[in-house]
Design an enzyme around this catalytic site. Structure first.
Site, PDB file in Angstrom:
ATOM      1  N   GLY A  11       0.839  -1.207   0.000  1.00 34.25           N
ATOM      2  CA  GLY A  11       0.000   0.000   0.000  1.00 34.25           C
ATOM      3  C   GLY A  11       0.867   1.247   0.000  1.00 34.25           C
ATOM      4  O   GLY A  11       1.835   1.326   0.743  1.00 34.25           O
ATOM      5  N   ARG A  72       1.166  -5.221  -5.221  1.00 31.00           N
ATOM      6  CA  ARG A  72       1.319  -6.364  -4.304  1.00 31.00           C
ATOM      7  C   ARG A  72       1.525  -7.562  -5.229  1.00 31.00           C
ATOM      8  O   ARG A  72       0.597  -7.964  -5.922  1.00 31.00           O
ATOM      9  CB  ARG A  72       0.067  -6.551  -3.457  1.00 31.00           C
ATOM     10  N   ASP A 103       5.125  -4.491   6.232  1.00 29.30           N
ATOM     11  CA  ASP A 103       5.569  -5.805   6.673  1.00 29.30           C
ATOM     12  C   ASP A 103       5.855  -6.782   5.516  1.00 29.30           C
ATOM     13  O   ASP A 103       6.936  -7.373   5.436  1.00 29.30           O
ATOM     14  CB  ASP A 103       4.444  -6.350   7.579  1.00 29.30           C
ATOM     15  N   THR A 125       4.328   2.693   5.571  1.00 27.57           N
ATOM     16  CA  THR A 125       2.945   2.202   5.681  1.00 27.57           C
ATOM     17  C   THR A 125       2.156   3.100   6.621  1.00 27.57           C
ATOM     18  O   THR A 125       2.689   3.526   7.651  1.00 27.57           O
ATOM     19  CB  THR A 125       2.884   0.751   6.194  1.00 27.57           C
ATOM     20  N   ASP A 127      -0.175   2.071   8.370  1.00 24.39           N
ATOM     21  CA  ASP A 127      -0.686   1.231   9.467  1.00 24.39           C
ATOM     22  C   ASP A 127       0.117   1.328  10.767  1.00 24.39           C
ATOM     23  O   ASP A 127      -0.416   1.044  11.839  1.00 24.39           O
ATOM     24  CB  ASP A 127      -0.731  -0.241   9.034  1.00 24.39           C
ATOM     25  N   ASP A 129       2.384  -0.716  11.790  1.00 24.45           N
ATOM     26  CA  ASP A 129       2.293  -2.047  12.391  1.00 24.45           C
ATOM     27  C   ASP A 129       3.626  -2.790  12.461  1.00 24.45           C
ATOM     28  O   ASP A 129       3.652  -4.005  12.678  1.00 24.45           O
ATOM     29  CB  ASP A 129       1.261  -2.902  11.636  1.00 24.45           C
ATOM     30  N   ARG A 171      -5.380  -2.294   8.929  1.00 26.37           N
ATOM     31  CA  ARG A 171      -5.307  -3.768   8.817  1.00 26.37           C
ATOM     32  C   ARG A 171      -5.491  -4.409  10.192  1.00 26.37           C
ATOM     33  O   ARG A 171      -6.532  -4.198  10.797  1.00 26.37           O
ATOM     34  CB  ARG A 171      -3.966  -4.168   8.186  1.00 26.37           C
TER      35      ARG A 171
END
Ligand code: F6P
Length: 320
Positions: A11, A72, A103, A125, A127, A129, A171
């Site tokens: 993303g 992706r 990730d 990202t 996110d 994460d 996510r």
């Protein structure tokens, strides 16, 4: 290290362009040839590769998205595709690669490093994460985008005396919800990392209304239990308050990066070049306690994320 490549994958995130700029200009400054690999690993295995110069990254620091585009790639994860990616790196004599992504993208980089390529991973990202870094490129901009949306929603929610459930991205990570929730004064935040207490949430909404609150704002991270529309229905049934559902979606991925993201991306991008030039084989670049850090890529990706319960508790206390 005479020739390197740079790619963005997964993303897109605001600030990726600032990172590309830092990598390209850092390489050129140090007399290293730099190739831009378009569309992430998909473009790598297809040979969608072109040399970049100082002017290739002019006028992009302020732009969201990624000028290298992204993808992706399923094919890269299969043995034949992976082998083709390695062949392409050899064709272009690329010995070092800077991978900017989340990730999955850094995991792809880790595989390439195991196959002998020097890989520097940059966390790109929204996110946030990745466990090894306190912050990823794009997270701050996404939180600010959510904040601006929440402010607009507050105006109309108060005018109508409504409750609104706002779904944000992330996510399996609740950080966008947590930080935007704290900054936006949310009444309740739902995240994947924590079980939701529906009774406590409804009680809070009703007590707030009884105290004269004109609206209630519930932030739900996309990975949390219950769907957003379903949650809005439950709240309406259990509190008697008209409740609307808003899904912010891809608005959170675009937009001009904040100063914080541009600075982070510039610092991290240049660190990646320094690491490659000093002979490092496999590193993840991050930030800890306000300083740029680097860590073995394998070790960084094996770390387990710990979510910030203090933010959640504080949000709960301050929105009484
Ligand atoms: O990883 C960034 C992210 O925007 C997540 O928050 C979201 O779950 C996902 O990407 C959406 O992916 P796609 O762009 O493939 O729809």
């Amino acid at each position: 290290m005479r020739t390197i490549g740079v790619l963005t994958s997964g993303g897109d995130a605001p600030g990726m362009n600032a990172a590309i700029r830092a990598v390209v200009r850092g390489a050129v400054y140090n007399k290293v040839k730099v190739y831009g690999i378009r569309r992430g690993y998909e473009g790598l295995l297809e040979g969608d590769i072109a040399e970049m110069e100082v002017s290739s990254v002019s006028d992009i620091i302020q732009r969201g998205g990624t000028v290298l585009r992204t993808a992706r790639s399923q094919e890269f994860m299969e043995p034949a595709g992976f082998k083709r990616a390695l062949d392409m790196l050899e064709n272009f004599e690329i010995g070092g690669l800077v991978v900017i992504g989340g990730d999955g993208s850094l995991t792809g980089g880790r595989e390439l490093s195991h196959a002998g390529i020097s890989v520097m991973g940059l966390p790109g990202t929204i996110d946030n994460d990745l466990a090894y870094t306190e912050c990823s490129i794009g997270f701050d901009t996404a939180v600010n985008t959510v904040l601006s949306a929440i402010s607009n929603i507050r105006d109309t929610s108060s005018s109508h005396g409504r409750c609104t459930v706002v779904e944000v991205m992330g996510r399996n990570c609740g950080d966008i919800a947590l930080y935007a929730g704290l900054a936006g004064g949310a009444e309740y935040i739902l995240i994947p990392e924590k079980e939701t207490d529906l009774n406590a949430m409804c009680r809070k909404i009703i007590q707030g209304k009884n105290r004269g609150k004109l609206h209630s704002l519930i932030i739900r991270a996309e990975g949390a239990e219950l769907g957003t529309a379903e949650l809005a229905k439950i709240i309406e049934q259990r509190t008697g308050l008209e409740t609307k559902a808003v899904v912010l979606g891809y608005t959170q991925r675009g937009g001009s990066p904040t100063a914080r993201d541009r600075i982070l991306a510039s610092l991290m991008g240049y660190r990646a070049i320094e690491l490659l030039l000093s002979g490092n084989r496999s590193k993840a670049v991050g930030i800890k306690g306000g300083s740029i850090i680097d860590m073995d890529l394998d070790k960084a990706l094996d770390m387990k994320r710990v979510w910030n319960g203090t933010i959640m508790d504080l949000c709960d206390i301050l929105s009484i």
